[in-house]
Scaffold this motif. Structure first.
Motif, mmCIF file in Angstrom:
data_model
loop_
_atom_site.group_PDB
_atom_site.id
_atom_site.type_symbol
_atom_site.label_atom_id
_atom_site.label_comp_id
_atom_site.label_asym_id
_atom_site.label_seq_id
_atom_site.Cartn_x
_atom_site.Cartn_y
_atom_site.Cartn_z
ATOM 1 N N GLN A 25 0.811 -1.217 0.000
ATOM 2 C CA GLN A 25 0.000 0.000 0.000
ATOM 3 C C GLN A 25 0.844 1.266 0.000
ATOM 4 O O GLN A 25 0.359 2.332 -0.376
ATOM 5 C CB GLN A 25 -0.943 0.002 1.204
ATOM 6 C CG GLN A 25 -2.024 -1.062 1.130
ATOM 7 C CD GLN A 25 -3.101 -0.849 2.174
ATOM 8 O OE1 GLN A 25 -3.030 0.064 2.982
ATOM 9 N NE2 GLN A 25 -4.112 -1.693 2.159
ATOM 10 N N LEU A 79 -4.051 1.791 -10.764
ATOM 11 C CA LEU A 79 -4.378 2.300 -9.432
ATOM 12 C C LEU A 79 -3.131 2.366 -8.563
ATOM 13 O O LEU A 79 -2.913 3.341 -7.826
ATOM 14 C CB LEU A 79 -5.433 1.409 -8.771
ATOM 15 C CG LEU A 79 -6.858 1.490 -9.322
ATOM 16 C CD1 LEU A 79 -7.752 0.483 -8.619
ATOM 17 C CD2 LEU A 79 -7.421 2.895 -9.168
ATOM 18 N N HIS A 80 -2.306 1.339 -8.642
ATOM 19 C CA HIS A 80 -1.073 1.312 -7.845
ATOM 20 C C HIS A 80 -0.144 2.443 -8.254
ATOM 21 O O HIS A 80 0.438 3.128 -7.399
ATOM 22 C CB HIS A 80 -0.392 -0.042 -8.025
ATOM 23 C CG HIS A 80 0.845 -0.210 -7.202
ATOM 24 N ND1 HIS A 80 0.846 -0.140 -5.825
ATOM 25 C CD2 HIS A 80 2.137 -0.439 -7.563
ATOM 26 C CE1 HIS A 80 2.074 -0.320 -5.370
ATOM 27 N NE2 HIS A 80 2.875 -0.500 -6.401
ATOM 28 N N SER A 87 -0.993 5.216 -9.500
ATOM 29 C CA SER A 87 -1.619 6.499 -9.165
ATOM 30 C C SER A 87 -1.558 6.805 -7.678
ATOM 31 O O SER A 87 -2.036 7.857 -7.247
ATOM 32 C CB SER A 87 -3.083 6.507 -9.625
ATOM 33 O OG SER A 87 -3.174 6.333 -11.021
ATOM 34 N N VAL A 97 -3.001 5.000 -5.219
ATOM 35 C CA VAL A 97 -4.193 4.571 -4.492
ATOM 36 C C VAL A 97 -3.839 3.356 -3.635
ATOM 37 O O VAL A 97 -3.253 2.389 -4.127
ATOM 38 C CB VAL A 97 -5.337 4.217 -5.461
ATOM 39 C CG1 VAL A 97 -6.541 3.670 -4.706
ATOM 40 C CG2 VAL A 97 -5.732 5.437 -6.274
ATOM 41 N N THR A 130 -11.405 -0.783 -1.851
ATOM 42 C CA THR A 130 -11.109 0.263 -2.830
ATOM 43 C C THR A 130 -11.027 -0.303 -4.240
ATOM 44 O O THR A 130 -11.618 0.241 -5.182
ATOM 45 C CB THR A 130 -9.793 0.961 -2.468
ATOM 46 O OG1 THR A 130 -9.914 1.556 -1.171
ATOM 47 C CG2 THR A 130 -9.458 2.041 -3.479
ATOM 48 N N PHE A 162 -13.483 0.532 -7.596
ATOM 49 C CA PHE A 162 -13.050 0.961 -8.928
ATOM 50 C C PHE A 162 -13.473 -0.054 -9.990
ATOM 51 O O PHE A 162 -13.798 0.324 -11.123
ATOM 52 C CB PHE A 162 -11.537 1.156 -8.953
ATOM 53 C CG PHE A 162 -11.090 2.507 -8.474
ATOM 54 C CD1 PHE A 162 -11.035 3.585 -9.341
ATOM 55 C CD2 PHE A 162 -10.729 2.710 -7.155
ATOM 56 C CE1 PHE A 162 -10.634 4.835 -8.906
ATOM 57 C CE2 PHE A 162 -10.322 3.953 -6.706
ATOM 58 C CZ PHE A 162 -10.271 5.020 -7.578
ATOM 59 N N VAL A 198 -9.545 8.760 -9.909
ATOM 60 C CA VAL A 198 -8.654 8.809 -8.745
ATOM 61 C C VAL A 198 -8.847 10.121 -7.988
ATOM 62 O O VAL A 198 -8.836 10.154 -6.751
ATOM 63 C CB VAL A 198 -7.185 8.636 -9.190
ATOM 64 C CG1 VAL A 198 -6.232 8.912 -8.032
ATOM 65 C CG2 VAL A 198 -6.961 7.224 -9.721
ATOM 66 N N TYR A 243 -11.893 9.758 -5.930
ATOM 67 C CA TYR A 243 -11.630 8.896 -4.771
ATOM 68 C C TYR A 243 -10.850 9.645 -3.695
ATOM 69 O O TYR A 243 -11.186 9.573 -2.504
ATOM 70 C CB TYR A 243 -10.860 7.658 -5.227
ATOM 71 C CG TYR A 243 -10.264 6.862 -4.094
ATOM 72 C CD1 TYR A 243 -11.066 6.039 -3.299
ATOM 73 C CD2 TYR A 243 -8.903 6.935 -3.806
ATOM 74 C CE1 TYR A 243 -10.523 5.319 -2.246
ATOM 75 C CE2 TYR A 243 -8.360 6.215 -2.759
ATOM 76 C CZ TYR A 243 -9.165 5.412 -1.983
ATOM 77 O OH TYR A 243 -8.623 4.708 -0.938
ATOM 78 N N GLN A 244 -9.803 10.370 -4.096
ATOM 79 C CA GLN A 244 -8.978 11.083 -3.118
ATOM 80 C C GLN A 244 -9.778 12.170 -2.403
ATOM 81 O O GLN A 244 -9.506 12.489 -1.241
ATOM 82 C CB GLN A 244 -7.754 11.712 -3.806
ATOM 83 C CG GLN A 244 -6.828 10.714 -4.498
ATOM 84 C CD GLN A 244 -6.030 9.865 -3.529
ATOM 85 O OE1 GLN A 244 -6.309 9.842 -2.337
ATOM 86 N NE2 GLN A 244 -5.043 9.147 -4.042
ATOM 87 N N SER A 293 -2.792 13.167 -5.460
ATOM 88 C CA SER A 293 -2.171 11.904 -5.083
ATOM 89 C C SER A 293 -1.461 12.073 -3.757
ATOM 90 O O SER A 293 -0.973 13.144 -3.425
ATOM 91 C CB SER A 293 -1.173 11.451 -6.154
ATOM 92 O OG SER A 293 -0.133 12.388 -6.285
ATOM 93 N N HIS A 294 -1.407 10.986 -2.990
ATOM 94 C CA HIS A 294 -0.751 11.047 -1.697
ATOM 95 C C HIS A 294 0.749 11.205 -1.872
ATOM 96 O O HIS A 294 1.336 10.715 -2.825
ATOM 97 C CB HIS A 294 -1.030 9.774 -0.895
ATOM 98 C CG HIS A 294 -2.445 9.674 -0.442
ATOM 99 N ND1 HIS A 294 -3.077 10.680 0.245
ATOM 100 C CD2 HIS A 294 -3.362 8.683 -0.593
ATOM 101 C CE1 HIS A 294 -4.320 10.310 0.524
ATOM 102 N NE2 HIS A 294 -4.515 9.115 0.022
#
Length: 511
Positions: A85, A118-119, A121, A123, A129, A133, A154, A157-158, A500-501
């Motif tokens: 993650q 997704l990875h 990006s 997420v 989750t 998607f 994304v 979602y964020q 994005s985180h």
């Protein structure tokens, strides 16, 4: 007596088993379980049936099972692993099937691509989750490529927005569609063509077309006031092109999320009936606020307030206050041309996307909002993208005392320009990214005026720095220590990267 032969007959030939070996490659995902913890963060971990002693730099408890990914920096016999993650490494093809299985999903090419995107990006790949998607993917039109809609999904979602096709379509139109000023110009040409085309229009439709023209003119006039093209009533133009607010104190960003909650894609349908003429937006507001109100950022909030009104005429009058409201009505009238209806629907979708980008993040400590502002200048019109990052205030709003603003500008004279504004305890530092050789001297000549303007609204100016425009998205990230904003190599990806985180840079497990 042959004792050795007798023993071999009883117990068989002793076979020495070779110890299990563990072969790991960069990007590979394995399942690890903590068997025992020792002092100094050391632990015994079972990875694919092999027990290894590892140093933990991430908090894992005894008995905890997690998906770990092999990092590229593994070398010299030392394997570096991170929880999947928090890892930013592309998942190895051989591991995609196992990860999908752990998520309760079938191993199909579409799901493999979805998981990988997704990875990449940023997420977090939890079962809930990824399945959300996947459900969205099943509802999206097959004509739209996955890589086309996923970046805006994304963003939704964020920000904690519903993962629906309508939400994604609105955000996509705002982020990846034509700039706001181009949309407004196209809409102006379309309604003028409709008005002058000689086609018989009902009084209601003609009034709607006229209301659109009036509101578009209001937006353009306010956009000119922002750049100092014309001074607004109640305040002279300020140095640097920003108009002085009348009757209020400006805050960084100059705009707040629409009151009463975020907009829902598609909006609230306006009541049918003869529309009133578009009324001029009240003076006494900052030009930026007038633009947002004329466009319709507060449309749903105003519609909610009108639900209990006793005056139908007042309701119709208020419904003509915003471009979004009038366009929603225009898209439904039967005698309007298909060209006008399509232009109106696209504009409504883009305005809704702007509203969604202004809504506060629901599931994060920080809020990221993006604002598109049409700026009218003597040499033409452009759209400025303003990104605001801030901790949430006590009531969930933006913290004007501690925030970051990034202005993404494409100007004809200065060229591509990024203005990075850092605010800490109301102390402001500026970092301007521009390739023109005279930019530093030009800004230095306005240093006192910049400091005076900030002081007039309660902020202290402390420093200013000028650097070349970033060639890569990561350049501004490395310079500021924050998330990526924009760059020459990918204009369209600048906005998704804001949401994005921040990548986790620590090493979690060394084997």
């Amino acid at each position: 007596m042959n004792i050795s032969g007798l023993l071999r007959g009883l117990i068989g030939d002793a076979q020495v088993q070779e110890p299990k070996s563990l072969e790991l490659k960069a990007g590979q995902v394995v399942k690890g379980m903590v068997l025992q913890t020792f002092s100094d963060q050391d632990a015994l971990i079972n990875i694919s049936g092999v027990q290894v002693r590892a140093q933990l730099e991430a908090p894992l408890k005894q008995g905890e099972v997690t998906m770990l990914q092999v990092q590229p920096e593994s070398k010299g016999g030392q394997i570096v692993l991170k929880p999947l993650q928090t890892s930013q490494v592309q998942i190895a093809d051989g591991s995609l099937g196992e990860v999908l299985k752990s998520m309760g999903m079938s191993d199909t090419p579409e799901n493999r691509q979805l998981l990988q995107l997704l990875h990449q990006s940023g997420v977090a790949l939890s079962k809930e989750t990824v399945q959300a998607f996947a459900a969205l993917q099943a509802r999206m039109s097959s004509d739209i490529p996955q890589e086309n809609w996923l970046p805006t999904a994304v963003i939704a979602y964020q920000k904690g927005l519903p993962l629906t096709p309508d939400t994604v379509a609105s955000l996509k139109q705002a982020v990846q569609g034509p700039p706001l000023h181009e949309m407004l110009d196209q809409l102006t040409r379309t309604v003028e063509k409709e008005d002058q085309g000689g086609k018989a229009l009902s009084p209601q439709t003609r009034a709607l077309v006229e209301a659109v023209r009036v509101l578009l003119q209001q937006v353009k006039e306010a956009g000119g006031q922002l750049t100092g093209a014309s001074a607004p009533a109640g305040g002279p133009a300020q140095p640097g092109g920003a108009s002085a607010p009348a009757g209020g104190t400006a805050q960084p960003g100059g705009v707040s999320a629409p009151a009463g909650g975020s907009a829902q894609p598609g909006g609230v349908s306006a009541p049918a009936g003869d529309p009133a003429q578009a009324r001029p937006i009240e003076e006494g507001h900052h030009a930026l606020g007038r633009i947002m109100k004329a466009i319709g950022v507060e449309h749903e909030h105003q519609a909610f307030k009108l639900l209990g009104t006793d005056s139908p005429s007042e309701a119709r009058d208020r419904q003509a206050d915003s471009l979004k409201s009038v366009l929603m009505q225009l898209a439904q009238v039967p005698d309007a041309s298909e060209e006008v209806k399509q232009a109106a629907q696209q504009a409504v979708q883009q305005i809704t996307g702007q509203q969604l980008l202004l809504s506060p993040d629901r599931n994060a400590l920080f809020s990221h909002v993006t604002l598109f502002v049409p700026l009218v200048q003597a040499d033409g019109t452009q759209t400025a993208a303003i990104h605001i990052q801030s901790r949430k205030g006590k009531k969930g709003g933006l913290d004007a005392n501690n925030c970051r603003l990034v202005f993404d500008l494409q100007m004809k004279a200065l060229g591509d320009t990024l203005v990075d504004v850092q605010v800490v305890n109301r102390i402001v530092s500026l970092h301007v990214h521009n390739d023109s050789s005279f930019t530093a001297a030009l800004l230095e000549s306005y240093r006192e005026e910049i400091a005076g303007g900030l002081a007039s609204i309660g902020y202290q100016f402390i420093s200013m720095k000028v650097s070349p425009y970033p060639a890569k998205l990561s350049d501004i990230n490395d310079a500021s220590g924050e998330d990526r904003m924009s760059g020459k190599d990918s204009k369209s990806n600048g906005i998704p990267s804001v949401y994005s985180h921040k990548p986790y840079k620590g090493v979690d497990i060394r084997v």
